[in-house]
Design a protein around this motif. Structure first.
Motif, short mmCIF file in Angstrom:
data_model
loop_
_atom_site.label_atom_id
_atom_site.label_comp_id
_atom_site.label_asym_id
_atom_site.label_seq_id
_atom_site.Cartn_x
_atom_site.Cartn_y
_atom_site.Cartn_z
N MET A 283 1.10 -0.97 0.05
CA MET A 283 -0.27 -0.02 0.05
C MET A 283 0.73 1.45 0.18
O MET A 283 0.95 2.31 -0.77
N THR A 284 1.76 1.66 0.60
CA THR A 284 3.04 2.14 0.64
C THR A 284 3.62 2.80 -0.97
O THR A 284 3.47 3.67 -1.26
N ASP A 285 3.99 1.37 -1.31
CA ASP A 285 4.47 1.54 -1.87
C ASP A 285 3.11 2.58 -3.68
O ASP A 285 3.98 3.27 -4.03
N LEU A 286 2.22 1.58 -3.47
CA LEU A 286 1.08 2.54 -4.74
C LEU A 286 1.38 3.84 -4.81
O LEU A 286 0.62 4.19 -5.20
N LEU A 287 0.48 4.21 -2.98
CA LEU A 287 0.50 5.30 -2.86
C LEU A 287 1.48 6.47 -2.44
O LEU A 287 1.81 7.56 -2.87
N SER A 288 2.70 6.25 -2.54
CA SER A 288 4.07 6.55 -3.04
C SER A 288 3.84 7.08 -4.37
O SER A 288 4.46 8.13 -4.52
N LEU A 289 3.42 5.96 -5.08
CA LEU A 289 3.84 6.68 -6.69
C LEU A 289 2.65 7.36 -7.01
O LEU A 289 2.84 8.29 -7.91
N ASP A 290 1.15 7.91 -6.30
CA ASP A 290 0.36 8.56 -5.95
C ASP A 290 0.92 10.53 -6.11
O ASP A 290 0.84 10.49 -7.09
N LEU A 291 1.59 10.39 -5.24
CA LEU A 291 2.32 11.04 -4.54
C LEU A 291 3.29 11.23 -5.65
O LEU A 291 2.89 12.66 -5.96
N THR A 292 4.76 10.99 -6.31
CA THR A 292 5.29 11.08 -6.95
C THR A 292 4.35 11.70 -8.90
O THR A 292 4.98 12.29 -9.54
N ASP A 293 2.92 11.26 -9.18
CA ASP A 293 2.40 10.84 -9.74
C ASP A 293 1.90 12.50 -10.37
O ASP A 293 1.99 13.37 -11.20
N GLN A 294 1.84 13.07 -9.13
CA GLN A 294 0.56 14.45 -8.93
C GLN A 294 1.96 15.74 -8.55
O GLN A 294 1.11 16.97 -8.05
N GLU A 295 3.07 15.28 -8.34
CA GLU A 295 4.41 15.99 -7.81
C GLU A 295 3.67 16.59 -6.82
O GLU A 295 3.71 17.49 -6.22
N LEU A 296 3.59 15.48 -5.24
CA LEU A 296 3.06 16.00 -4.04
C LEU A 296 4.36 15.84 -3.46
O LEU A 296 4.98 14.43 -3.66
N VAL A 297 4.30 15.69 -1.95
CA VAL A 297 4.80 15.48 -1.26
C VAL A 297 4.31 15.47 0.80
O VAL A 297 3.22 16.03 0.67
N THR A 298 5.01 14.79 1.35
CA THR A 298 4.70 14.52 2.30
C THR A 298 5.66 14.59 3.93
O THR A 298 6.67 13.96 3.30
N ASP A 299 5.20 15.24 5.32
CA ASP A 299 5.62 14.99 5.87
C ASP A 299 5.37 14.30 7.51
O ASP A 299 5.62 14.49 8.19
N ASP A 416 10.09 6.59 -13.51
CA ASP A 416 9.57 5.48 -14.27
C ASP A 416 8.85 4.64 -14.58
O ASP A 416 8.55 3.88 -15.26
N VAL A 417 9.08 4.37 -12.97
CA VAL A 417 7.56 2.73 -12.83
C VAL A 417 5.93 3.02 -12.63
O VAL A 417 5.57 2.97 -13.98
N ASN A 418 6.02 4.78 -13.56
CA ASN A 418 4.91 5.46 -13.73
C ASN A 418 4.84 5.38 -14.93
O ASN A 418 3.39 5.14 -15.32
N GLY A 419 6.20 5.85 -15.40
CA GLY A 419 5.51 5.47 -16.76
C GLY A 419 5.18 4.41 -17.96
O GLY A 419 4.55 4.31 -18.45
N LEU A 420 5.88 3.38 -16.83
CA LEU A 420 5.62 2.14 -17.22
C LEU A 420 4.39 1.88 -17.10
O LEU A 420 3.76 0.86 -17.81
N LYS A 421 4.02 1.41 -16.20
CA LYS A 421 2.17 1.23 -15.72
C LYS A 421 1.40 1.96 -16.52
O LYS A 421 0.51 1.22 -17.03
N ASP A 422 2.00 3.29 -16.96
CA ASP A 422 0.88 4.65 -17.97
C ASP A 422 0.84 3.27 -19.21
O ASP A 422 -0.11 3.66 -19.54
N ARG A 423 2.12 2.83 -19.24
CA ARG A 423 2.34 2.63 -20.87
C ARG A 423 1.47 1.13 -21.16
O ARG A 423 0.82 0.87 -21.99
N PHE A 424 1.61 0.44 -20.08
CA PHE A 424 1.60 -1.25 -20.38
C PHE A 424 0.53 -1.76 -18.61
O PHE A 424 0.36 -2.97 -18.96
#
Length: 453
Positions: A283-299, A416-424
């Protein structure tokens, strides 16, 4: 108090038992006469019904019940959830709204509910919104086969209450309130939790000081309510008299100062301590990818873990008698383990030294909370995580507490992971843990909202 002749301005439309009604419509059946539940049979009789048809509700079957709670003698259709289909129907119905109302006068509250401001359309439909709302309801029914309920009011709150508390139970599926009629008709209604925005906790606190109705609230010294509820007393005092200052323009202009991202799972079986830890990492993996995709950060991160009903697992220090006594003493919210009373769930939060989207750093923080708070040996059925204080990466200053080089590598990898998921596709990049029997990522990647697409 408003004049009883005050014009009805706002209205709220709800699609009656939406998921079940869609399944009935797809089968060319009338949901008002058909017995149907939306539930995934592969999850067993303990699974929650996402919706039951209006006819089943009329027979006493509660919405969001579990399959095994449905009377055995009742014959019904069991429909497997199809979330994408429900989203498609919702989009079709929104297109119907747009035939009559502009987007700036519509607030979509959920997939099956929306608020409307009818005032700008007086020149087209007349100052009385009753004809407009009936026309929209008829169009929804004729176009999709789905019945809707409509509440109308002189403000947004009254429209919502009219729909929830009256229209849904009316043979016409329509209701309306002015401030005057609301105070007259619902002033002595009990319980208070039936009213919008009053939960069981607030109701208990009000009952504790002798307040049981909206009329009681109106007669109570506001200072006493503020001492009891703090700032929440503001809306309660207004709502007790049927007042609501918020307008559609206010809703459209609102921007929350605080943002968060969260992910929650109800596991399909009892998970062990180590198995649930795998799910947490996924779950942390996937939610972290959402942060990256939306250009967001958290503390800041938060963890919630709910134990299963038979959560004691293989613990030897627990006895049923101890558990029974503890349940009697605490109302069933705790169990007794080795001389210590422990809740049915574990939770915790942590603040990171600096804002980041790094999967590695966020996983470390959540795993640390997990190992500190969750008791090994107990069965687990729920896992939830949340990233708090989420904000755009561009607004965050550089921090001395963050290894910029490593963090940048993490960020590029996640891009890069988000790019691959978007494409494939979402399952194009998986980790070894995702393929374990206890992993849930592969299956959830094919779902919408935790249910079959």
């Amino acid at each position: 108090m408003a004049d009883s002749k005050a014009p009805l301005r706002y209205f709220c439309i709800d699609l009656k038992s939406f998921y079940a009604s869609v399944e009935c419509a797809e089968r060319h059946l009338d949901p008002l006469t058909t017995d149907l539940v939306v539930a995934d049979p592969s999850r067993g009789d303990g699974t929650i019904c996402l919706a039951v048809s209006p006819h089943m509700k009329a027979l006493g079957v509660k919405n969001r019940c579990r399959v095994f709670e449905i009377p055995k003698n009742l014959k019904y259709i069991k429909a497997v959830p199809r979330m994408q289909l429900y989203i498609d129907y919702s989009a079709r119905i929104y297109e119907i709204y747009l035939k009559y109302i502009a987007p700036e006068d519509i607030h979509v509250y959920s997939v099956d509910e929306a608020f409307f401001d009818g005032a700008p359309y007086a020149s087209l439909y007349g100052p009385d919104i009753r004809r407009l709302t009936q026309t929209i309801q008829d169009d929804i029914r004729e176009t999709t086969g789905i019945t809707s309920t409509c509440g109308m009011g002189t403000n947004l709150y009254l429209a919502k209450v009219a729909m929830d508390m009256v229209a849904k139970h009316s043979p016409t599926f329509r209701a309306e309130f002015t401030e005057e009629s609301y105070c007259r008709d619902l002033g002595t209604h009990m319980p208070l939790r039936d009213f919008w925005m009053i939960g069981r906790g607030t109701e208990r606190r009000l009952n504790g000081i002798g307040i049981f109705t909206m009329a009681d609230i109106r007669q109570t010294d506001p200072a006493r309510l503020y001492r009891l509820l703090g700032r929440n007393a503001d809306y309660l005092i207004d709502h007790a008299s049927g007042r609501e200052p918020t307008t559609m323009a206010d809703i459209k202009a609102y921007r929350s100062p605080v943002h968060s991202l969260s992910s929650n799972q109800v596991l399909l079986r009892d998970y062990t301590y180590e198995e649930a830890l795998v799910v947490l990492k996924e779950m942390t993996d996937l939610l972290s990818l959402d942060l990256t995709d939306q250009e967001l950060v958290t503390d800041a991160v938060t963890l919630y873990v709910g134990y299963a009903e038979d959560f004691t697992g293989g613990l030897k220090t627990y006895t049923p008698e101890q558990g029974r006594k503890a349940a009697e003493k605490t109302g069933g919210d705790f169990f007794y383990l080795g001389g210590q009373t422990i809740g049915h769930y574990a939770s915790g939060s942590a603040t990171l030294p600096a804002a980041t989207d790094s999967r590695r750093l966020l996983t470390e923080a959540l795993v640390q909370i997990y190992r500190a708070r969750v008791i090994p040996g107990l069965y687990i059925r729920r896992v939830g995580i949340s990233f708090e204080n989420v904000r755009p990466e561009s607004l965050v200053q550089l921090s001395l507490f963050l290894d910029r080089e490593t963090s940048s590598k993490d960020h590029r990898l996640q891009e890069d992971v988000n790019g691959l998921k978007d494409r494939f596709g979402k399952n194009a990049v998986l980790k070894g843990m995702d393929l374990l029997d206890c992993g849930t990522t592969v299956e959830r990647n094919g779902q919408i909202g935790g249910h079959k697409a």
